[in-house]
Every structure is written in C-alpha cells, then in structure tokens.
Motif scaffolding. Sequence first.
Motif, PDB file in Angstrom:
ATOM      1  N   GLN A   1       0.837  -1.185   0.004  1.00  0.00           N
ATOM      2  CA  GLN A   1      -0.207   0.399  -0.062  1.00  0.00           C
ATOM      3  C   GLN A   1       1.041   1.205   0.071  1.00  0.00           C
ATOM      4  O   GLN A   1       0.776   2.237  -0.697  1.00  0.00           O
ATOM      5  N   ALA A   2       1.898   1.041   0.617  1.00  0.00           N
ATOM      6  CA  ALA A   2       3.241   2.005   1.095  1.00  0.00           C
ATOM      7  C   ALA A   2       3.702   2.678  -0.719  1.00  0.00           C
ATOM      8  O   ALA A   2       3.846   3.717  -0.749  1.00  0.00           O
ATOM      9  N   LEU A   3       3.982   1.336  -1.539  1.00  0.00           N
ATOM     10  CA  LEU A   3       4.265   1.740  -2.572  1.00  0.00           C
ATOM     11  C   LEU A   3       3.878   1.891  -3.822  1.00  0.00           C
ATOM     12  O   LEU A   3       3.853   3.362  -4.188  1.00  0.00           O
ATOM     13  N   ASP A   4       2.296   1.750  -3.233  1.00  0.00           N
ATOM     14  CA  ASP A   4       0.987   2.394  -4.064  1.00  0.00           C
ATOM     15  C   ASP A   4       1.201   3.745  -4.030  1.00  0.00           C
ATOM     16  O   ASP A   4       1.190   4.566  -4.900  1.00  0.00           O
ATOM     17  N   ALA A   5       0.753   4.368  -2.566  1.00  0.00           N
ATOM     18  CA  ALA A   5       0.679   5.742  -2.397  1.00  0.00           C
ATOM     19  C   ALA A   5       1.856   6.462  -2.922  1.00  0.00           C
ATOM     20  O   ALA A   5       1.613   7.686  -3.373  1.00  0.00           O
ATOM     21  N   THR A   6       3.032   5.668  -3.463  1.00  0.00           N
ATOM     22  CA  THR A   6       4.136   6.336  -3.130  1.00  0.00           C
ATOM     23  C   THR A   6       4.176   6.931  -5.173  1.00  0.00           C
ATOM     24  O   THR A   6       4.861   7.792  -5.772  1.00  0.00           O
ATOM     25  N   ILE A   7       3.850   5.519  -5.688  1.00  0.00           N
ATOM     26  CA  ILE A   7       3.609   5.499  -7.660  1.00  0.00           C
ATOM     27  C   ILE A   7       3.157   6.464  -7.775  1.00  0.00           C
ATOM     28  O   ILE A   7       3.091   7.500  -8.638  1.00  0.00           O
ATOM     29  N   ALA A   8       2.298   6.529  -6.855  1.00  0.00           N
ATOM     30  CA  ALA A   8       0.777   7.339  -6.757  1.00  0.00           C
ATOM     31  C   ALA A   8       1.015   8.627  -7.508  1.00  0.00           C
ATOM     32  O   ALA A   8       0.576   9.857  -7.816  1.00  0.00           O
ATOM     33  N   ALA A   9       2.092   9.292  -5.999  1.00  0.00           N
ATOM     34  CA  ALA A   9       2.314  10.527  -5.653  1.00  0.00           C
ATOM     35  C   ALA A   9       3.333  11.038  -7.035  1.00  0.00           C
ATOM     36  O   ALA A   9       3.296  12.046  -7.784  1.00  0.00           O
ATOM     37  N   VAL A  10       3.875   9.954  -7.578  1.00  0.00           N
ATOM     38  CA  VAL A  10       5.042  10.071  -8.303  1.00  0.00           C
ATOM     39  C   VAL A  10       4.138  10.717  -9.100  1.00  0.00           C
ATOM     40  O   VAL A  10       4.315  11.944 -11.005  1.00  0.00           O
ATOM     41  N   GLN A  11       2.955   9.754  -9.906  1.00  0.00           N
ATOM     42  CA  GLN A  11       2.108  10.267 -11.275  1.00  0.00           C
ATOM     43  C   GLN A  11       1.802  11.551 -10.686  1.00  0.00           C
ATOM     44  O   GLN A  11       1.299  12.369 -12.124  1.00  0.00           O
ATOM     45  N   GLN A  12       1.538  11.742  -9.831  1.00  0.00           N
ATOM     46  CA  GLN A  12       0.849  13.812  -9.539  1.00  0.00           C
ATOM     47  C   GLN A  12       1.885  14.365 -10.091  1.00  0.00           C
ATOM     48  O   GLN A  12       1.554  15.169 -10.495  1.00  0.00           O
ATOM     49  N   GLN A  13       2.628  14.097  -9.495  1.00  0.00           N
ATOM     50  CA  GLN A  13       3.824  15.029  -9.332  1.00  0.00           C
ATOM     51  C   GLN A  13       4.475  15.614 -11.068  1.00  0.00           C
ATOM     52  O   GLN A  13       5.032  16.361 -11.104  1.00  0.00           O
ATOM     53  N   PHE A  14       4.702  14.466 -11.478  1.00  0.00           N
ATOM     54  CA  PHE A  14       4.716  13.950 -13.244  1.00  0.00           C
ATOM     55  C   PHE A  14       3.820  13.563 -13.868  1.00  0.00           C
ATOM     56  O   PHE A  14       3.897  12.642 -14.616  1.00  0.00           O
ATOM     57  N   PRO A  15       2.497  14.522 -13.752  1.00  0.00           N
ATOM     58  CA  PRO A  15       1.459  13.926 -14.869  1.00  0.00           C
ATOM     59  C   PRO A  15       1.776  14.086 -16.002  1.00  0.00           C
ATOM     60  O   PRO A  15       2.591  15.069 -16.890  1.00  0.00           O
ATOM     61  N   GLY A  16       1.489  12.439 -16.977  1.00  0.00           N
ATOM     62  CA  GLY A  16       2.005  12.378 -18.407  1.00  0.00           C
ATOM     63  C   GLY A  16       3.254  12.414 -18.502  1.00  0.00           C
ATOM     64  O   GLY A  16       3.564  11.210 -19.886  1.00  0.00           O
ATOM     65  N   PHE A  17       4.261  11.635 -17.758  1.00  0.00           N
ATOM     66  CA  PHE A  17       5.481  11.359 -18.023  1.00  0.00           C
ATOM     67  C   PHE A  17       5.660   9.944 -17.460  1.00  0.00           C
ATOM     68  O   PHE A  17       4.760   9.484 -16.907  1.00  0.00           O
ATOM     69  N   VAL A  18       6.422   9.042 -18.457  1.00  0.00           N
ATOM     70  CA  VAL A  18       6.422   7.756 -18.580  1.00  0.00           C
ATOM     71  C   VAL A  18       7.977   7.141 -17.720  1.00  0.00           C
ATOM     72  O   VAL A  18       8.851   7.592 -17.822  1.00  0.00           O
ATOM     73  N   PHE A  19       7.816   5.956 -17.273  1.00  0.00           N
ATOM     74  CA  PHE A  19       8.508   5.637 -17.134  1.00  0.00           C
ATOM     75  C   PHE A  19       9.957   4.248 -18.383  1.00  0.00           C
ATOM     76  O   PHE A  19       8.621   3.657 -18.746  1.00  0.00           O
ATOM     77  N   GLN A  20      10.745   4.592 -19.325  1.00  0.00           N
ATOM     78  CA  GLN A  20      10.929   3.584 -19.798  1.00  0.00           C
ATOM     79  C   GLN A  20      12.551   3.330 -19.577  1.00  0.00           C
ATOM     80  O   GLN A  20      13.410   4.052 -19.218  1.00  0.00           O
ATOM     81  N   ALA A  21      12.443   2.139 -19.672  1.00  0.00           N
ATOM     82  CA  ALA A  21      13.743   1.163 -19.221  1.00  0.00           C
ATOM     83  C   ALA A  21      15.135   2.346 -20.901  1.00  0.00           C
ATOM     84  O   ALA A  21      15.203   2.736 -21.673  1.00  0.00           O
ATOM     85  N   ALA A  22      16.364   2.385 -19.881  1.00  0.00           N
ATOM     86  CA  ALA A  22      17.002   3.200 -20.664  1.00  0.00           C
ATOM     87  C   ALA A  22      18.851   2.676 -21.313  1.00  0.00           C
ATOM     88  O   ALA A  22      19.851   2.693 -20.988  1.00  0.00           O
ATOM     89  N   GLY A  23      18.145   1.234 -21.019  1.00  0.00           N
ATOM     90  CA  GLY A  23      18.948   0.268 -21.065  1.00  0.00           C
ATOM     91  C   GLY A  23      18.765  -1.153 -21.320  1.00  0.00           C
ATOM     92  O   GLY A  23      18.039  -1.498 -20.727  1.00  0.00           O
ATOM     93  N   PRO A  24      19.535  -2.111 -21.351  1.00  0.00           N
ATOM     94  CA  PRO A  24      19.269  -3.748 -21.376  1.00  0.00           C
ATOM     95  C   PRO A  24      19.408  -4.145 -19.452  1.00  0.00           C
ATOM     96  O   PRO A  24      20.171  -3.149 -18.335  1.00  0.00           O
ATOM     97  N   ALA A  25      18.745  -4.638 -18.986  1.00  0.00           N
ATOM     98  CA  ALA A  25      18.588  -5.358 -17.496  1.00  0.00           C
ATOM     99  C   ALA A  25      19.610  -5.951 -17.199  1.00  0.00           C
ATOM    100  O   ALA A  25      20.162  -6.619 -18.234  1.00  0.00           O
ATOM    101  N   ASP A  26      20.413  -5.871 -15.775  1.00  0.00           N
ATOM    102  CA  ASP A  26      21.192  -7.377 -15.867  1.00  0.00           C
ATOM    103  C   ASP A  26      20.750  -8.146 -14.268  1.00  0.00           C
ATOM    104  O   ASP A  26      20.729  -6.855 -13.687  1.00  0.00           O
ATOM    105  N   ALA A  27      20.213  -9.424 -14.464  1.00  0.00           N
ATOM    106  CA  ALA A  27      20.302 -10.173 -13.615  1.00  0.00           C
ATOM    107  C   ALA A  27      20.860 -11.126 -13.523  1.00  0.00           C
ATOM    108  O   ALA A  27      22.101 -11.322 -14.340  1.00  0.00           O
ATOM    109  N   HIS A  28      21.388 -11.330 -12.312  1.00  0.00           N
ATOM    110  CA  HIS A  28      22.083 -12.208 -11.760  1.00  0.00           C
ATOM    111  C   HIS A  28      21.229 -12.449 -10.116  1.00  0.00           C
ATOM    112  O   HIS A  28      21.330 -11.890  -9.515  1.00  0.00           O
ATOM    113  N   HIS A  29      21.285 -13.762  -9.801  1.00  0.00           N
ATOM    114  CA  HIS A  29      21.361 -15.106  -8.817  1.00  0.00           C
ATOM    115  C   HIS A  29      19.631 -13.944  -8.392  1.00  0.00           C
ATOM    116  O   HIS A  29      18.545 -14.340  -9.288  1.00  0.00           O
TER     117      HIS A  29
END
Length: 122
Positions: free
Chosen positions: A48-76
């Motif tokens: 719930q707190a994470l959801d509220a954080t995401i909603a706050a970012v969306q309110q602060q930056f209306p119309g903005f979207v997150f996009q990957a800026a490069g490939p993801a790197d994963a291990h373990h």
Amino acid sequence: MTATPDLAGRYLAAWNETDPAARAAAIEDLFTDDVTYTDPLVSVQGRQALDATIAAVQQQFPGFVFQAAGPADAHHDQVRFTWDLGQPGRDAPVSGFDVAVVDGTGRIRTVLGFLDRVPAAA
C-alpha cells in the motif's frame, strides 16, 4: 530463485499504470506483502505504501512515463536497470537506476533506487 531481466519491464509497467485498480493488481502480482522501497526521496514498506508512492510520482509528473534506458542486468536474486522518466518524444528530465531483489517465489522484496538526474527546484 534467479531474477530475470524481464522483471525490470514488469516493474516499470507497474510504475506507469495510472488506473488504481490495475496498478494495485500489478503490485500484488509483482511485489511481496512487505516490500521495501528506498530512494533518496522516500523510504516505504508494504504494498500500500509503494502504491501511494507511485501515485504521488504520477501526480507530481503528469503525463510522464518510465522507460528502460538500457538493458537490465540480472544474476542470482537481483536485477539492476536504468530508467528515464519523461514525456514521450522529449528528453527525459529524470533518470536513475534501481536494483530489485526477489524472494524465493520471484516477487520483488526490496528495491534500492538511485537518482542520476532530477529537475532543479523552481
């Protein structure tokens, strides 16, 4: 459980989801109940707190979207990825990278966020 690069795409999709019910469903599917999220501006625990954080970012930056800026790197049990936040078709004023750690079921239990570029305060 090994984290995979596609986890980053699902994570960014959750941050971009503007419908509250759909976002809550994405968060439930992707994150543990007690997920912790920490970046330089906020530290929260639980879905719930994470959801509220995401909603706050969306309110602060209306119309903005997150996009990957490069490939993801994963291990373990972790994945790291860079991202941009901005309006489609324009230079992104915000960028950073996150490291997500998954639990044994493949859900994200911890996110450590870093901001590389942020707009100057007005």
